[in-house]
Design an enzyme around this catalytic site. Sequence first.
Site: not given
Length: 168
Positions: A50-51
């Site tokens: 995930c970012g």
Amino acid sequence: MISQTINKAEAACPAFLNTEMRKLHSKESVNLCELTQGKAILVVNTASNCGFTPQFKSLEAIHKKYKDSGLVVIGFPSDDFFQEEDEEKETAKVCFVNYGVTFTMLQTSAVRGSDVNPVFKHLGDKTTSPKWNFYKYVVSRDKKTVKHFNSKMKPEDKEFIQAIEAVL
């Protein structure tokens, strides 16, 4: 008399924490009542791809800074947003090797929906279910107050740190 005993037991360990969960990539389980007894809790739903995954660094810093003051940090990897590794050993590598996480990480589980784990069921009922990875929930020592923060709230942000310090 029996109802008083039940109330005391429930006060000592709220139902949502009255569970054992397996630690990430381990045969060892942890009793959440024992882990959190008398302590404030920071609960986070995590994902490896995930970012927001770099937040692990700041979460680890919070763990190190506040663990002796009575804060327990617990990470719940989840694939509810399709950003978690398929193999638990790969999730563990991201957490423990890539980011040096030493706080408690539990087995991958659902944090929303019909098969939500009991901790996130309670947190969702008290505030809101996670809309994405790295939702953060600060739970008071008495387990009655829950404050949530979305993914965009960085663990080092002043507002977040103030919320943690307020429950310690």
